[in-house]
Design a protein around this motif. Structure first.
Motif, PDB file in Angstrom:
ATOM      1  N   LEU A   1      -4.627  -7.377  -0.342  1.00  0.00           N
ATOM      2  CA  LEU A   1      -4.058  -6.056  -0.135  1.00  0.00           C
ATOM      3  C   LEU A   1      -3.270  -5.548  -1.331  1.00  0.00           C
ATOM      4  CD1 LEU A   1      -2.736  -6.587   3.495  1.00  0.00           C
ATOM      5  CD2 LEU A   1      -4.673  -5.149   2.824  1.00  0.00           C
ATOM      6  N   LYS A   2      -3.272  -4.241  -1.488  1.00  0.00           N
ATOM      7  CA  LYS A   2      -2.357  -3.581  -2.408  1.00  0.00           C
ATOM      8  C   LYS A   2      -1.022  -3.389  -1.696  1.00  0.00           C
ATOM      9  CE  LYS A   2      -6.024  -1.140  -4.917  1.00  0.00           C
ATOM     10  NZ  LYS A   2      -6.581   0.173  -5.313  1.00  0.00           N
TER      11      LYS A   2
ATOM     12  N   ALA B   1       0.124  -1.616   2.281  1.00  0.00           N
ATOM     13  CA  ALA B   1      -1.158  -1.325   2.916  1.00  0.00           C
ATOM     14  C   ALA B   1      -0.987  -1.150   4.421  1.00  0.00           C
ATOM     15  CB  ALA B   1      -2.147  -2.454   2.637  1.00  0.00           C
TER      16      ALA B   1
ATOM     17  N   HIS C   1       3.968  -4.558   4.167  1.00  0.00           N
ATOM     18  CA  HIS C   1       2.839  -3.805   4.680  1.00  0.00           C
ATOM     19  C   HIS C   1       3.181  -3.125   6.006  1.00  0.00           C
ATOM     20  CE1 HIS C   1       0.501  -5.513   1.469  1.00  0.00           C
ATOM     21  NE2 HIS C   1       0.844  -6.735   1.835  1.00  0.00           N
TER      22      HIS C   1
ATOM     23  N   ASP D   1      -6.407  -0.125   5.883  1.00  0.00           N
ATOM     24  CA  ASP D   1      -6.907  -0.834   4.702  1.00  0.00           C
ATOM     25  C   ASP D   1      -7.523  -2.173   5.092  1.00  0.00           C
ATOM     26  OD1 ASP D   1      -5.880   0.965   2.512  1.00  0.00           O
ATOM     27  OD2 ASP D   1      -4.004   0.509   3.552  1.00  0.00           O
TER      28      ASP D   1
ATOM     29  N   GLY E   1     -12.298  -0.314   3.186  1.00  0.00           N
ATOM     30  CA  GLY E   1     -11.418  -1.218   3.915  1.00  0.00           C
ATOM     31  C   GLY E   1     -12.097  -2.518   4.284  1.00  0.00           C
TER      32      GLY E   1
END
Length: 208
Positions: A45-46, A49, A70, A112, A144
């Motif tokens: 993940l960024k 997210a 997140h 995401d 995603g």
């Protein structure tokens, strides 16, 4: 609701929340890392997210991912499990719902990552697996990821036999518009073996 009890409810009677939470608390106290799934997902993940934990149980994974920055929403059909999640993290979003009717919850389809860990897929109500995968895929934004962990034999399931094969699962994903990106044997990233009893799969929804 689908009108048919899922395999988890058949096993637990829908009253397993406190026992399940205590089990992982004991593991943590004994020095075990109970955040393997969250660490696996976080690596994909960024920052900040949006994550949907489908079959979130007591919220162990979603709570950890929220601690890592997140934005997590948890959905589960077992109210006893959600009661623990809501007690442990009252500010997070916890929804009572059947994954076979996930569309009824009105979630924005821009997650995401959608996670179905803890043998969620094998423990669904019989005959609902493909519909659930379709709903999980629909919740993803383009690009995603759907991340799943599932036992493939009795040694890795609380069942006498596996109700779904990995080939069948991949077919459900393909028909839902998903493509397999990675597959591992464990949440630690060990290489997958076709003869293994557990699969951690990462499928992606193609970018628009």
């Amino acid at each position: 609701m689908t009108g048919q009890r899922d395999r988890w409810a058949e096993l637990t009677g829908g009253q397993a929340g406190e026992e399940y939470a205590q089990r992982f608390a004991r593991l943590a106290e004994s020095g075990h890392d109970i955040h393997g799934e969250a660490s696996f997902c976080a690596a994909l993940l960024k920052p900040a997210a949006r994550v949907l934990d489908a079959g979130c149980g007591t919220g162990r994974i979603a709570i950890r991912l929220a601690e890592l920055g997140h934005h997590c929403t948890g959905v589960d059909v077992d109210s006893s499990m959600l009661a623990v999640a809501r007690r442990e993290a009252p500010a997070q979003d916890w929804l009572l719902g059947d994954l076979a009717r996930l569309d009824a919850l009105g979630l924005d389809p821009d997650f995401d990552l959608v996670l179905a860990a803890g043998n969620v897929i094998p423990l669904l109500a019989p005959g609902t697996g493909e519909a659930v995968v379709r709903h999980l895929a629909a919740a993803l934004r383009p690009g995603g990821l759907l991340v799943t962990g599932m036992g493939l034999d009795a040694a890795h399931l609380p069942l006498d036999e596996a109700p779904v094969t990995i080939t069948e699962f991949d077919q459900w994903c393909s028909r839902a518009g998903l493509t397999l990106r990675q597959r591992y044997a464990t949440w630690s990233g060990d290489p997958y073996d076709d003869d293994g009893g557990y699969a951690v799969s990462v499928h992606t929804r193609p970018a628009a």
